[in-house]
Design an enzyme around this catalytic site. Structure first.
Site, mmCIF file in Angstrom:
data_model
loop_
_atom_site.group_PDB
_atom_site.id
_atom_site.type_symbol
_atom_site.label_atom_id
_atom_site.label_comp_id
_atom_site.label_asym_id
_atom_site.label_seq_id
_atom_site.Cartn_x
_atom_site.Cartn_y
_atom_site.Cartn_z
ATOM 1 N N GLU A 275 8.273 -9.699 -8.754
ATOM 2 C CA GLU A 275 7.619 -10.077 -7.502
ATOM 3 C C GLU A 275 6.163 -10.443 -7.806
ATOM 4 O O GLU A 275 5.435 -9.654 -8.416
ATOM 5 C CB GLU A 275 7.673 -8.847 -6.574
ATOM 6 C CG GLU A 275 7.633 -9.170 -5.120
ATOM 7 C CD GLU A 275 7.766 -7.913 -4.249
ATOM 8 O OE1 GLU A 275 7.700 -6.790 -4.761
ATOM 9 O OE2 GLU A 275 7.920 -8.099 -3.034
ATOM 10 N N CYS B 126 6.751 -9.338 1.611
ATOM 11 C CA CYS B 126 8.023 -9.104 0.922
ATOM 12 C C CYS B 126 8.954 -10.301 1.073
ATOM 13 O O CYS B 126 9.862 -10.478 0.281
ATOM 14 C CB CYS B 126 8.672 -7.859 1.474
ATOM 15 S SG CYS B 126 8.813 -7.927 3.256
ATOM 16 N N GLY C 113 8.081 -0.539 1.338
ATOM 17 C CA GLY C 113 7.188 -0.593 0.180
ATOM 18 C C GLY C 113 7.938 -1.101 -1.032
ATOM 19 O O GLY C 113 8.938 -1.811 -0.907
ATOM 20 N N SER C 114 7.471 -0.691 -2.197
ATOM 21 C CA SER C 114 8.055 -1.231 -3.433
ATOM 22 C C SER C 114 9.415 -0.591 -3.723
ATOM 23 O O SER C 114 9.675 0.556 -3.326
ATOM 24 C CB SER C 114 7.102 -0.955 -4.593
ATOM 25 O OG SER C 114 6.918 0.433 -4.733
ATOM 26 N N PRO D 127 0.514 6.137 6.593
ATOM 27 C CA PRO D 127 0.155 4.760 6.279
ATOM 28 C C PRO D 127 -0.366 4.636 4.843
ATOM 29 O O PRO D 127 -0.728 5.637 4.234
ATOM 30 C CB PRO D 127 -0.967 4.443 7.275
ATOM 31 C CG PRO D 127 -1.413 5.739 7.852
ATOM 32 C CD PRO D 127 -0.453 6.824 7.442
ATOM 33 N N ALA D 128 -0.419 3.407 4.328
ATOM 34 C CA ALA D 128 -0.929 3.170 2.972
ATOM 35 C C ALA D 128 -2.408 3.545 2.908
ATOM 36 O O ALA D 128 -3.152 3.345 3.869
ATOM 37 C CB ALA D 128 -0.742 1.704 2.604
ATOM 38 N N SER D 129 -2.840 4.060 1.753
ATOM 39 C CA SER D 129 -4.226 4.528 1.612
ATOM 40 C C SER D 129 -5.235 3.381 1.700
ATOM 41 O O SER D 129 -6.389 3.608 2.051
ATOM 42 C CB SER D 129 -4.395 5.254 0.276
ATOM 43 O OG SER D 129 -3.569 6.386 0.255
ATOM 44 N N TRP E 88 0.582 -1.560 2.701
ATOM 45 C CA TRP E 88 -0.709 -2.095 3.147
ATOM 46 C C TRP E 88 -0.617 -3.537 3.649
ATOM 47 O O TRP E 88 -1.551 -4.028 4.262
ATOM 48 C CB TRP E 88 -1.746 -2.024 2.013
ATOM 49 C CG TRP E 88 -1.259 -2.617 0.720
ATOM 50 C CD1 TRP E 88 -0.742 -1.918 -0.339
ATOM 51 C CD2 TRP E 88 -1.204 -4.000 0.351
ATOM 52 N NE1 TRP E 88 -0.356 -2.777 -1.334
ATOM 53 C CE2 TRP E 88 -0.635 -4.069 -0.936
ATOM 54 C CE3 TRP E 88 -1.574 -5.191 0.981
ATOM 55 C CZ2 TRP E 88 -0.435 -5.271 -1.604
ATOM 56 C CZ3 TRP E 88 -1.367 -6.389 0.317
ATOM 57 C CH2 TRP E 88 -0.801 -6.425 -0.950
ATOM 58 N N ASN E 89 0.491 -4.235 3.350
ATOM 59 C CA ASN E 89 0.456 -5.681 3.644
ATOM 60 C C ASN E 89 0.681 -6.017 5.127
ATOM 61 O O ASN E 89 0.188 -7.031 5.608
ATOM 62 C CB ASN E 89 1.420 -6.457 2.735
ATOM 63 C CG ASN E 89 2.854 -6.041 2.883
ATOM 64 O OD1 ASN E 89 3.154 -5.004 3.462
ATOM 65 N ND2 ASN E 89 3.754 -6.852 2.359
ATOM 66 N N GLU F 5 13.082 -0.520 3.241
ATOM 67 C CA GLU F 5 12.731 -1.943 3.242
ATOM 68 C C GLU F 5 11.895 -2.152 1.992
ATOM 69 O O GLU F 5 10.716 -1.791 1.960
ATOM 70 C CB GLU F 5 11.918 -2.289 4.500
ATOM 71 C CG GLU F 5 12.690 -2.156 5.803
ATOM 72 C CD GLU F 5 13.714 -3.272 5.990
ATOM 73 O OE1 GLU F 5 13.730 -4.235 5.201
ATOM 74 O OE2 GLU F 5 14.515 -3.167 6.929
ATOM 75 N N LEU F 6 12.492 -2.731 0.962
ATOM 76 C CA LEU F 6 11.850 -2.724 -0.356
ATOM 77 C C LEU F 6 11.430 -4.127 -0.803
ATOM 78 O O LEU F 6 11.286 -5.031 0.010
ATOM 79 C CB LEU F 6 12.793 -2.057 -1.361
ATOM 80 C CG LEU F 6 13.329 -0.685 -0.919
ATOM 81 C CD1 LEU F 6 14.277 -0.096 -1.933
ATOM 82 C CD2 LEU F 6 12.184 0.289 -0.645
HETATM 83 P P1 NAP Z 1 4.070 0.936 -2.567
HETATM 84 O O1 NAP Z 1 3.164 1.117 -3.713
HETATM 85 O O2 NAP Z 1 5.507 1.276 -2.746
HETATM 86 O O3 NAP Z 1 3.426 1.799 -1.381
HETATM 87 C C1 NAP Z 1 4.011 1.847 -0.113
HETATM 88 C C2 NAP Z 1 3.725 3.189 0.518
HETATM 89 O O4 NAP Z 1 4.325 4.204 -0.267
HETATM 90 C C3 NAP Z 1 2.241 3.528 0.607
HETATM 91 O O5 NAP Z 1 2.020 4.240 1.797
HETATM 92 C C4 NAP Z 1 2.044 4.426 -0.586
HETATM 93 O O6 NAP Z 1 0.983 5.329 -0.458
HETATM 94 C C5 NAP Z 1 3.359 5.177 -0.586
HETATM 95 N N1 NAP Z 1 3.696 5.799 -1.863
HETATM 96 C C6 NAP Z 1 3.352 5.423 -3.116
HETATM 97 N N2 NAP Z 1 3.853 6.294 -4.017
HETATM 98 C C7 NAP Z 1 4.521 7.240 -3.310
HETATM 99 C C8 NAP Z 1 5.242 8.421 -3.674
HETATM 100 N N3 NAP Z 1 5.390 8.795 -4.935
HETATM 101 N N4 NAP Z 1 5.800 9.153 -2.682
HETATM 102 C C9 NAP Z 1 5.655 8.790 -1.391
HETATM 103 N N5 NAP Z 1 4.971 7.704 -0.996
HETATM 104 C C10 NAP Z 1 4.428 6.929 -1.942
HETATM 105 O O7 NAP Z 1 4.064 -0.552 -2.014
HETATM 106 P P2 NAP Z 1 2.806 -1.455 -1.601
HETATM 107 O O8 NAP Z 1 2.178 -1.954 -2.845
HETATM 108 O O9 NAP Z 1 1.967 -0.748 -0.610
HETATM 109 O O10 NAP Z 1 3.541 -2.628 -0.802
HETATM 110 C C11 NAP Z 1 4.057 -3.729 -1.431
HETATM 111 C C12 NAP Z 1 5.559 -3.618 -1.598
HETATM 112 O O11 NAP Z 1 6.164 -3.410 -0.323
HETATM 113 C C13 NAP Z 1 6.165 -4.898 -2.125
HETATM 114 O O12 NAP Z 1 7.124 -4.601 -3.088
HETATM 115 C C14 NAP Z 1 6.801 -5.514 -0.889
HETATM 116 O O13 NAP Z 1 7.834 -6.411 -1.172
HETATM 117 C C15 NAP Z 1 7.251 -4.320 -0.146
HETATM 118 N N6 NAP Z 1 7.449 -4.625 1.285
HETATM 119 C C16 NAP Z 1 8.719 -4.687 1.765
HETATM 120 C C17 NAP Z 1 8.941 -5.008 3.095
HETATM 121 C C18 NAP Z 1 10.325 -5.085 3.648
HETATM 122 O O14 NAP Z 1 10.463 -5.074 4.866
HETATM 123 N N7 NAP Z 1 11.370 -5.147 2.838
HETATM 124 C C19 NAP Z 1 7.861 -5.252 3.947
HETATM 125 C C20 NAP Z 1 6.571 -5.175 3.422
HETATM 126 C C21 NAP Z 1 6.386 -4.852 2.079
HETATM 127 P P3 NAP Z 1 -0.476 5.034 -1.076
HETATM 128 O O15 NAP Z 1 -0.958 3.793 -0.407
HETATM 129 O O16 NAP Z 1 -1.242 6.247 -0.682
HETATM 130 O O17 NAP Z 1 -0.304 4.878 -2.546
#
Ligand code: NAP
Length: 485
Positions: free
Chosen positions: A386, A289, A233-234, A181-183, A156-157, A255-256
């Protein structure tokens, strides 16, 4: 063509060229974090809808992969132009669902367009090799081919640009995509469906599904037609996806999470370091991130640095993203505010001193004061966790090796920053830091021309640069024999 924001606000999924609801008719509410009010809904799709999207992408792949790189580049250039023509409308949509200041949102949309343009060009430079053959009558070719259907899951960020980094190289190389995309920020993702449709991409080449993360994720990872999973994502979810993708041995790009250190040495240009610190900490309210998670400042300038950073943090204008002059918007939700509060309580309970902020903002909701915590120590939680919020813990160190050791003391390895005026030190520290991205005397370094990606538990693979297209390609070795030479 110039469109209004409402034109991009699609409350449906984009599957096989059609805008559709979830089979169940169920939906998810999308909330504006600045007001707490509902913007609209999106379908709560699951396994069946995702499977149909994958099958549509596989059918489309059979003809899309045969198009020329030049044809795909032309469509991508149209897509780029459509994004830039509608930069304001897309940025406003992004602010509504994500909360960041409008100027940052415009920057993100511009970055999305830049990725598309970059990959329009890179797609035309997917070269193979002709290898000198050890046999007089045989020739050796090495060719590159698109991997097939890709599954893209985004956070979502950066709801627009994280998709751009994936769709850009995928479409340029001849892959087709199913994106989730993120919900919390689905509209900026669904807007790619509108844009791709209007740019003239054939049906099924890009599909966008919203809904149950686990159902969509499981189908993307388990379905053998999907040949690559690309996720931002995470780290926690990334590890899960790697495991699930192993069942059908897919390529994965991850990309975590990050835990970026920012080192300031005694010989640094202090004002430049403070300006870089503000940019690297408070952008998107600390929800990136690559945001600095830990500041390490050498003892000789520690007090001055804290004083100046606290002054700069207090001067930031907090407000709704669409309000003129806003520099920091709200946090994404109540849970994010609670996490930040917990981390601050942990730090102050262990001897941390609040030099700026430290509390919810007077605006209420999920607005939070830009915060600086002095006298941070490695025992505090943000040494390993984080923060993902506008909190700057500042640690003190004496010797160069000690600073670098502290910076590396984490499972993550995405971005790091350091400030020094000494060239020898710049090389020593740069070579000593175990991170995928290093900013030397710079606090914002992301650009489409350079490979972005983490080491250690921050991920696998690169996005951006000429490297960013490689993971969307299979390498094929061809031996041509019987040439009678
Ligand atoms: P997140 O909770 O991991 O969610 C990211 C995406 O994954 C969302 O679309 C989410 O869907 C989906 N998701 C969640 N659980 C899942 C599952 N069991 N199976 C498949 N998909 C699933 O992360 P966030 O809170 O949105 O984003 C923040 C994190 O992203 C931070 O840790 C940040 O550092 C990281 N990030 C990394 C980068 C990079 O380039 N390294 C860039 C940006 C962000 P829902 O929204 O529907 O739950």
């Amino acid at each position: 063509m110039l469109q209004k924001t409402s034109h991009f606000l699609r409350q449906a999924n984009f599957i096989d060229g059609a805008w559709v609801e979830a089979d169940s008719g169920n939906t998810i509410d999308v909330i504006n974090p600045a007001t707490g009010s509902k913007i609209g809904t999106v379908p709560r799709s699951g396994t069946a809808e995702t499977r149909r999207a994958i099958e549509a992408a596989e059918t489309a792949f059979q003809s899309w992969k045969r198009t020329s790189a030049d044809h795909r580049a032309k469509l991508l250039r149209k897509l780029h132009d459509a994004i830039m023509d509608n930069q304001d409308a897309l940025a406003e949509l992004l602010v509504m669902e994500q909360g960041k200041p409008l100027a940052e949102a415009k920057g993100e949309v511009g970055m999305s367009a830049a990725y598309v343009l970059w990959y329009a060009e890179e797609g035309r430079r997917v070269y193979g090799d002709v290898v000198p053959s050890p046999w007089a009558d045989r020739r050796i070719l090495v060719t590159k081919e698109p991997v097939g259907v890709i599954g893209a899951i985004t956070p979502w960020n950066f709801p627009s640009s994280m998709l751009a980094r994936k769709l850009g190289p995928a479409l340029a190389s001849g892959c087709t995509a199913v994106a989730k995309p993120a919900s919390q920020t689905p509209y900026s993702g669904l807007a790619w469906g509108v844009l791709c449709e209007e740019a003239g991409f054939p049906k099924g080449v890009v599909n966008i599904v919203t809904g149950s993360a686990s159902e969509i994720g499981d189908e993307l990872c388990g379905n053998p037609l999907v040949r690559k999973i690309t996720f931002t994502g995470s780290t926690e979810v990334g590890k899960l996806l790697i495991q699930k993708a192993a069942g059908t041995v897919k390529k994965v790009s991850m990309e975590l999470g990050g835990n970026a250190p920012f080192l300031v040495f005694d010989d640094a240009d202090l004002d430049r370091a403070v300006a870089g610190a503000v940019a690297a900490k408070y952008r998107n309210s600390g929800q990136t991130c690559v945001c600095t998670n830990r500041f390490f400042v050498q003892a000789g300038i520690y007090d001055k640095f804290v004083e100046k950073l606290a002054g700069a943090a207090k001067a930031l204008k907090v407000g709704p993203g669409l309000e003129e002059g806003t520099q920091q918007g709200p946090l994404i939700d109540g849970k994010a505010v609670e996490k930040v509060e917990e981390l601050i309580a942990d730090a102050t309970g262990k001897g941390g001193r609040l030099a700026a902020g430290g509390a919810r903002h007077a605006l209420g909701g999920t607005f939070f004061e830009p915060t600086v915590i002095a006298e941070a120590t490695p025992q505090m939680r943000f040494m390993q966790e984080e923060i993902f919020g506008p909190v700057a813990p500042v640690f003190r160190f004496d010797k160069e090796e000690e600073g670098v050791g502290l910076a590396n003391d984490t499972a993550f390895g995405l971005a790091c920053y350091f400030y020094t005026g000494d060239l020898g030190r710049a090389f020593r520290v740069m070579e000593g830091l175990r991170y995928g991205l290093v900013g030397v005397n710079e606090g914002i370094i992301t650009t489409v021309e350079a490979p972005f990606g983490g080491l250690k538990e921050s991920g696998l693979g690169k996005e951006g640069g000429h490297q960013g297209i490689e993971d969307y390609l299979d390498t094929k070795y061809v031996c041509i024999g019987g040439l009678g030479l």
